[in-house]
Design a protein around this motif. Structure first.
Motif, PDB file in Angstrom:
ATOM      1  N   ILE A 111      50.874  61.799  96.971  1.00 47.62           N
ATOM      2  CA  ILE A 111      50.951  61.450  98.387  1.00 47.62           C
ATOM      3  C   ILE A 111      52.430  61.360  98.722  1.00 47.62           C
ATOM      4  O   ILE A 111      53.140  60.525  98.185  1.00 47.62           O
ATOM      5  CB  ILE A 111      50.268  60.100  98.681  1.00 47.62           C
ATOM      6  N   ALA A 112      52.890  62.228  99.588  1.00 45.01           N
ATOM      7  CA  ALA A 112      54.316  62.261  99.944  1.00 45.01           C
ATOM      8  C   ALA A 112      54.468  61.995 101.437  1.00 45.01           C
ATOM      9  O   ALA A 112      53.494  61.953 102.184  1.00 45.01           O
ATOM     10  CB  ALA A 112      54.895  63.620  99.584  1.00 45.01           C
ATOM     11  N   GLY A 113      55.702  61.782 101.866  1.00 47.40           N
ATOM     12  CA  GLY A 113      55.999  61.639 103.285  1.00 47.40           C
ATOM     13  C   GLY A 113      55.544  60.332 103.900  1.00 47.40           C
ATOM     14  O   GLY A 113      55.280  60.262 105.093  1.00 47.40           O
ATOM     15  N   ARG A 114      55.488  59.275 103.120  1.00 44.45           N
ATOM     16  CA  ARG A 114      54.986  58.001 103.655  1.00 44.45           C
ATOM     17  C   ARG A 114      56.060  56.905 103.713  1.00 44.45           C
ATOM     18  O   ARG A 114      55.745  55.738 103.854  1.00 44.45           O
ATOM     19  CB  ARG A 114      53.808  57.493 102.812  1.00 44.45           C
ATOM     20  N   ARG A 115      57.325  57.286 103.651  1.00 41.42           N
ATOM     21  CA  ARG A 115      58.400  56.287 103.646  1.00 41.42           C
ATOM     22  C   ARG A 115      58.303  55.322 104.836  1.00 41.42           C
ATOM     23  O   ARG A 115      58.547  54.135 104.703  1.00 41.42           O
ATOM     24  CB  ARG A 115      59.771  56.960 103.662  1.00 41.42           C
ATOM     25  N   HIS A 116      57.934  55.830 106.004  1.00 45.17           N
ATOM     26  CA  HIS A 116      57.955  54.999 107.205  1.00 45.17           C
ATOM     27  C   HIS A 116      56.562  54.561 107.676  1.00 45.17           C
ATOM     28  O   HIS A 116      56.416  54.083 108.795  1.00 45.17           O
ATOM     29  CB  HIS A 116      58.671  55.748 108.332  1.00 45.17           C
ATOM     30  N   VAL A 117      55.547  54.712 106.816  1.00 44.63           N
ATOM     31  CA  VAL A 117      54.198  54.309 107.204  1.00 44.63           C
ATOM     32  C   VAL A 117      54.178  52.789 107.432  1.00 44.63           C
ATOM     33  O   VAL A 117      54.936  52.043 106.816  1.00 44.63           O
ATOM     34  CB  VAL A 117      53.154  54.728 106.140  1.00 44.63           C
ATOM     35  N   GLY A 118      53.331  52.365 108.342  1.00 40.38           N
ATOM     36  CA  GLY A 118      53.198  50.937 108.628  1.00 40.38           C
ATOM     37  C   GLY A 118      51.764  50.480 108.465  1.00 40.38           C
ATOM     38  O   GLY A 118      50.834  51.281 108.446  1.00 40.38           O
ATOM     39  N   ILE A 119      51.602  49.181 108.342  1.00 38.91           N
ATOM     40  CA  ILE A 119      50.271  48.580 108.278  1.00 38.91           C
ATOM     41  C   ILE A 119      49.978  48.002 109.651  1.00 38.91           C
ATOM     42  O   ILE A 119      50.741  47.181 110.166  1.00 38.91           O
ATOM     43  CB  ILE A 119      50.208  47.478 107.211  1.00 38.91           C
TER      44      ILE A 119
END
Length: 137
Positions: free
Chosen positions: A69-77
């Motif tokens: 799973i890549a590209g999730r540095r800025h994912v939020g909850i």
């Protein structure tokens, strides 16, 4: 058959030996803090939780048989919903919401945070991927 039984026994024993969760706090959108009765406390980032979500969804790439799973540095909850007396379902802003994080799994993620994150970083690097999301066209 015997190996499956031995594995099941080990997982039950592991769960039985896991410290009891005493506090969970959602620090939306960036992290979840968990504390256990043995004094352990962990701050788990949204990116880390998203990458190690216990669910499988269509946004996972399989590269050479590895879950990536890549590209999730800025994912939020965005929110957390209790699930029985044993866990919580996290809703991420990439709309992933199918993973149930049990108290035992939070402990596993917290107590293995550095090695799991290192493995994740090595895996995405090995496959030429990035923690950053792809730019929109």
């Amino acid at each position: 058959m015997i190996r499956a039984a031995e594995s099941a026994i080990r997982s039950v024993q592991t769960a039985a030996n896991t410290p009891r969760l005493t506090r969970i706090s959602l620090r939306a959108p960036k992290s979840v803090e968990v504390e256990f009765d043995n004094g352990s406390a962990y701050n788990l980032s949204a990116e880390y939780l998203r990458v190690y979500s216990p669910a499988v969804d269509s946004k996972i790439r399989s590269v050479g048989g590895e879950k990536v799973i890549a590209g999730r540095r800025h994912v939020g909850i965005m929110s957390a919903e209790p699930v029985g007396n044993y866990g919580v379902r996290l809703l991420f802003d990439d709309l992933h919401k199918t993973g149930i994080f049990t108290w035992d799994y939070f402990y596993h993620l917290g107590s293995n945070k550095f090695s799991l994150m290192r493995n994740y970083l090595e895996t995405i690097k090995k496959h030429g991927l990035s923690r950053d999301p792809k730019p929109r066209k």
